[in-house]
Design a protein around this motif. Structure first.
Motif, short mmCIF file in Angstrom:
data_model
loop_
_atom_site.label_atom_id
_atom_site.label_comp_id
_atom_site.label_asym_id
_atom_site.label_seq_id
_atom_site.Cartn_x
_atom_site.Cartn_y
_atom_site.Cartn_z
N ALA A 1 0.82 -1.21 0.00
CA ALA A 1 0.00 0.00 0.00
C ALA A 1 0.86 1.26 0.00
CB ALA A 1 -0.93 -0.01 1.21
N SER A 2 1.98 1.22 0.72
CA SER A 2 2.87 2.38 0.73
C SER A 2 3.47 2.63 -0.65
CB SER A 2 3.98 2.19 1.77
OG SER A 2 4.84 1.12 1.41
N LEU A 3 3.72 1.55 -1.41
CA LEU A 3 4.23 1.70 -2.76
C LEU A 3 3.16 2.22 -3.71
CD1 LEU A 3 6.24 -1.63 -2.93
CD2 LEU A 3 7.22 0.65 -2.77
N GLU A 4 1.94 1.70 -3.57
CA GLU A 4 0.86 2.12 -4.44
C GLU A 4 0.44 3.56 -4.17
OE1 GLU A 4 -1.42 -2.16 -5.21
OE2 GLU A 4 -2.04 -0.87 -3.54
N GLY A 5 0.77 4.07 -3.00
CA GLY A 5 0.44 5.46 -2.69
C GLY A 5 1.38 6.47 -3.30
N SER A 6 2.49 6.01 -3.88
CA SER A 6 3.45 6.92 -4.49
C SER A 6 2.89 7.46 -5.81
CB SER A 6 4.78 6.21 -4.74
OG SER A 6 5.66 7.04 -5.48
N THR A 7 3.03 8.77 -6.01
CA THR A 7 2.55 9.39 -7.25
C THR A 7 3.53 9.22 -8.40
OG1 THR A 7 3.54 11.50 -6.57
CG2 THR A 7 1.24 11.11 -5.98
N TYR A 8 4.70 8.65 -8.11
CA TYR A 8 5.72 8.50 -9.14
C TYR A 8 5.78 7.10 -9.73
CZ TYR A 8 7.46 12.90 -7.23
OH TYR A 8 7.57 14.20 -6.81
N MET A 9 5.01 6.16 -9.17
CA MET A 9 5.13 4.77 -9.61
C MET A 9 3.77 4.19 -9.92
SD MET A 9 8.06 3.20 -7.10
CE MET A 9 7.18 3.65 -5.61
N ALA A 10 3.76 3.30 -10.92
CA ALA A 10 2.59 2.49 -11.25
C ALA A 10 2.93 1.06 -10.85
CB ALA A 10 2.26 2.58 -12.73
N THR A 11 2.26 0.55 -9.82
CA THR A 11 2.62 -0.73 -9.22
C THR A 11 1.74 -1.86 -9.74
OG1 THR A 11 3.30 0.43 -7.21
CG2 THR A 11 2.96 -1.95 -7.03
N THR A 12 2.39 -2.96 -10.11
CA THR A 12 1.69 -4.18 -10.52
C THR A 12 2.06 -5.28 -9.54
OG1 THR A 12 1.76 -3.54 -12.85
CG2 THR A 12 1.35 -5.86 -12.36
#
Length: 380
Positions: free
Chosen positions: A77-88
Motif C-alpha cells: 500500500a505504501s508503494l501504491e500510494g506513491s505518485t511517481y510509480m505504477a505498481t503491478t
C-alpha cells in the motif's frame, strides 16, 4: 578644437543612425531572419518546456508478493500510494521476472514468504531489481521505492505508538525548487540557449551574407568606419535577442510557473551583457569565415552546441572529466547559465552576480575588440 569634436560626434551619430535604420529595414524584409530570431525561440520554449523533462514519472514497478500477511499488504500500500510509480502486484517471483524480461516493468520488488516473520524480528529485508539500461532512471526509481518504504515504515511506527526518541525522522525540504520539478531547472537555461542562438548564429549568418555579396566592401568605401558598421549590425539583433528574452520570461511565469526569486532588473542587465558577448562571437566568426554556410556551421559547433552540452544546462560540470570541465569554463555561456539559474531559483546572491558579470564584461570587451581588429585587418 571643441567645435571639431562636436562636429565629429554629430557626424558619427548621423552615420550610425542611418546605418541602424538600414539594418532594421533589412531585418524586417528578410523573413528567414525573423523566423530564426523569433520563430525558433518559440519552438525551443515549447520543446524544452513541455517535451523535455529530467523527472521520472509513472515508473513501472512489479511487486512479487509471496506473503499474504497484513505487514506485507501495508508495504504494498505504501508503494501504491506513491505518485511517481505504477505498481503491478503478482504472486510469484517467476511472474515478476517474466515482466522484467519482457521490459513491461522498470523494476521488481520481491517480498518473500517469510516477510512478516522477519519484520517482527526487525530484519525485514526485500530485494529490489532494476533495469540497468538507463542508470539515471534506475537511480531515480530506487530512490522512489526506498522513500515509499521508509514512509510506510514510519506510519507503522506511528500507529504502534513508538516513543518520540526511538528513531530519527528526516523532515525534507527542497531548497531552490519547491515543486521538485525539472522544468524549474531547464526553463531558466533556455534564456542562455536562445540568446546564444540569436546573438551568435543569426549575426554570423547575416554578416557572412554581407561579405559574400560584397555589400560591406561597397559600404566601406564611403566615409563610414568599420566600427560604425559593426555597431549598426549589433543593434537590430540585440533588439531581437531582447524579444527572445521577453518570451522566455513570459513563458517561465505564465506557462511553467517558474518563480524569479532574484532581482528582475539584475537579470535584465546580465542578459544584455551576455547578448553583447554573443554578438561579439557572431561578428568574429563572420569576419573570419566570410561564407554563410561555413559561418553557420562554425556558429553551431563553437557556440550553440557547447552551450547546450557543456555549460551546465543539463549536465553538472562537476560530474564530467577534468578536461571537459576546463572546456566548459572557457565558455561565456557557463557563467551566464550559473548567473541565470541563481537569479531564478536562489535570489540575488551578489558574490555570484558580480563575479559572473565581471567575467562576461571581460569577454564582451575582448571579443568586440578582436572583431574590430580582424575586420580592419581584412579591409587593408
Amino acid at each position: 578644437m571643441t567645435g571639431t569634436r562636436r562636429g565629429a560626434w554629430r557626424d558619427f551619430r548621423r552615420r550610425l543612425a542611418a546605418l541602424i535604420r538600414k539594418e532594421f529595414r533589412q531585418l524586417l524584409r528578410d523573413r528567414s531572419n525573423l523566423l530564426i530570431g523569433i520563430g525558433l525561440p518559440i519552438a525551443l520554449i515549447l520543446i524544452f518546456g513541455y517535451g523535455l523533462s529530467l523527472d521520472v514519472r509513472d515508473a513501472r514497478l512489479a511487486v512479487a508478493l509471496e506473503d499474504a500477511s497484513p505487514a506485507a499488504y501495508e508495504t504494498v500500500a505504501s508503494l501504491e500510494g506513491s505518485t511517481y510509480m505504477a505498481t503491478t502486484v503478482v504472486r510469484s517471483l517467476a511472474a515478476a521476472r517474466r515482466l522484467m524480461d519482457e521490459h513491461r516493468v522498470d523494476a521488481l520488488l520481491y517480498l518473500p514468504a517469510d516477510f512478516a516473520r522477519r519484520a517482527a524480528a526487525g530484519d525485514a529485508r526485500v530485494q529490489l531489481l532494476l533495469q540497468g539500461g538507463d542508470p539515471t532512471r534506475s537511480a531515480a526509481i530506487r530512490g522512489y521505492v526506498e522513500g515509499a518504504l521508509a514512509q510506510g515504515e514510519q506510519k507503522r511506527w506511528d500507529r504502534r505508538g513508538a516513543a518520540a526518541g526511538s528513531g530519527v525522522v528526516a523532515v525534507e525540504r527542497m531548497w531552490f525548487n519547491a515543486a521538485n520539478d525539472s522544468t524549474w531547472y531547464l526553463v531558466p537555461g533556455l534564456i542562455v540557449l536562445i540568446m546564444t542562438l540569436v546573438g551568435t548564429f543569426l549575426t554570423a549568418l547575416v554578416m557572412a551574407r554581407e561579405w559574400e555579396r560584397g555589400t560591406l566592401e561597397s559600404l566601406f568605401v564611403t566615409p563610414v568606419r568599420p566600427s560604425e558598421v559593426l555597431l549598426a549590425k549589433m543593434v537590430p539583433y540585440f533588439a531581437v535577442g531582447l524579444v527572445g528574452l521577453g518570451m522566455c520570461l513570459a513563458a517561465a511565469r505564465l506557462l511553467f510557473d517558474v518563480p524569479i526569486q532574484g532581482s528582475l532588473a539584475v537579470l535584465l542587465v546580465a542578459s544584455m551583457l551576455y547578448m553583447v558577448v554573443s554578438l561579439g562571437i557572431g561578428l568574429l566568426i563572420s569576419a573570419f569565415t566570410r561564407n554563410q554556410f561555413l559561418a553557420s556551421q562554425v556558429a553551431i559547433l563553437a557556440s550553440f552546441m557547447p552551450s547546450l552540452m557543456l555549460s551546465g544546462f543539463v549536465f553538472d560540470l562537476r560530474n564530467v572529466p577534468p578536461v571537459v570541465q576546463v572546456v566548459g569554463h572557457l565558455l561565456p555561456a557557463t557563467y551566464f547559465m550559473e548567473l541565470v539559474k541563481t537569479l531564478f531559483l536562489a535570489g540575488t546572491y551578489w558574490p555570484i552576480v558580480l563575479k559572473n558579470c565581471a567575467i562576461l564584461a571581460l569577454y564582451a570587451v575582448a571579443l568586440l575588440a578582436l572583431a574590430r581588429a580582424v575586420t580592419r585587418k581584412r579591409l587593408d
